[in-house]
Design an enzyme around this catalytic site. Sequence first.
Site, PDB file in Angstrom:
ATOM      1  NE  ARG A  88      30.736  38.611  45.829  1.00 28.36           N
ATOM      2  CZ  ARG A  88      31.532  38.526  44.786  1.00 28.36           C
ATOM      3  NH1 ARG A  88      32.521  37.665  44.778  1.00 28.36           N
ATOM      4  NH2 ARG A  88      31.347  39.300  43.753  1.00 28.36           N
ATOM      5  NE  ARG A 171      29.914  42.973  39.941  1.00 21.19           N
ATOM      6  CZ  ARG A 171      30.998  43.105  39.188  1.00 21.19           C
ATOM      7  NH1 ARG A 171      30.951  43.782  38.063  1.00 21.19           N
ATOM      8  NH2 ARG A 171      32.126  42.565  39.557  1.00 21.19           N
TER       9      ARG A 171
HETATM   10  P1  AMP Z   1      33.350  38.423  40.978  1.00 15.03           P
HETATM   11  O1  AMP Z   1      34.120  37.964  39.794  1.00 15.03           O
HETATM   12  O2  AMP Z   1      33.949  37.940  42.292  1.00 15.03           O
HETATM   13  O3  AMP Z   1      33.101  39.902  40.980  1.00 15.03           O
HETATM   14  O4  AMP Z   1      31.910  37.711  40.905  1.00 15.03           O
HETATM   15  C1  AMP Z   1      31.044  37.927  39.807  1.00 15.03           C
HETATM   16  C2  AMP Z   1      29.642  37.519  40.150  1.00 15.03           C
HETATM   17  O5  AMP Z   1      29.621  36.118  40.482  1.00 15.03           O
HETATM   18  C3  AMP Z   1      29.028  38.197  41.373  1.00 15.03           C
HETATM   19  O6  AMP Z   1      28.461  39.457  41.058  1.00 15.03           O
HETATM   20  C4  AMP Z   1      27.975  37.185  41.787  1.00 15.03           C
HETATM   21  O7  AMP Z   1      26.844  37.224  40.920  1.00 15.03           O
HETATM   22  C5  AMP Z   1      28.671  35.860  41.527  1.00 15.03           C
HETATM   23  N1  AMP Z   1      29.444  35.401  42.702  1.00 15.03           N
HETATM   24  C6  AMP Z   1      30.797  35.310  42.828  1.00 15.03           C
HETATM   25  N2  AMP Z   1      31.149  34.858  44.045  1.00 15.03           N
HETATM   26  C7  AMP Z   1      29.978  34.647  44.707  1.00 15.03           C
HETATM   27  C8  AMP Z   1      29.657  34.197  46.017  1.00 15.03           C
HETATM   28  N3  AMP Z   1      30.627  33.882  46.899  1.00 15.03           N
HETATM   29  N4  AMP Z   1      28.353  34.093  46.347  1.00 15.03           N
HETATM   30  C9  AMP Z   1      27.370  34.386  45.474  1.00 15.03           C
HETATM   31  N5  AMP Z   1      27.589  34.858  44.240  1.00 15.03           N
HETATM   32  C10 AMP Z   1      28.881  34.979  43.841  1.00 15.03           C
END
Ligand code: AMP
Length: 217
Positions: A88, A171
Amino acid sequence: MRLVLLGPPGVGKGTQAERIRRTVAVPHLSTGHMLREAVRCGTETGRKAKAILERGELVPDTVVGELIAERLASPEAAGGFLLDGYPRNIAQVATLDGILARMGIGLDRVINLFVPDEEVLLRLTLRRSCPSCGAIYHLSFRPPAREGVCDACAGKLEQRSDDREEVVRARLGVYREQTLPVAEIYRKRVILVEVDGTGSADDVAGRVARALRDVAA
Ligand code: AMP
């Protein structure tokens, strides 16, 4: 097949990842899902991550790096994998490069899904999901048969706390600043494919399948 799925929040990574998982039979490794599970189970990682997730910010690289290294080393990922939500930022690209180099493998393709910001907001603020089985619904486009109840397992549907409008905007900002440069790195390595994420899940799945056809060949 070793794949990465990139794209802004709400672009449909989770939905498309499930479809890819079914067609190419590789495990779907979502760092967001792993972190939400950790929060739900109250593990130490979960306690550290909870407030960060609620603000829509990124969890520290070392925390997600450990999660992902463990899963990539597990037997389930031996035949390939689909990473969703990782890497990310640029530091995570370097971590992933190191893990894969030590394993003597590389990525086959990075799929970059894209949709306009306004569509992200519409999709996420009306998104509901089932914490028990992970099924995803949308109050306008894919409502459950019974309001608030999962069609698949009868679990109680919830709105993710980070799908509230102000958190979605945060986000999107994080995505623009930290994750867009990741796509550029993979573009330079000539393994990036851009896929239009607008339209129905079937439309997008068709485009993704076409983008992956030459990898499977
Ligand atoms: P997602 O389901 O991929 O949208 O992820 C939800 C939340 O998890 C994100 O907004 C971050 O807070 C955290 N998150 C997920 N993947 C990562 C990553 N690779 N690095 C840091 N935080 C992450």
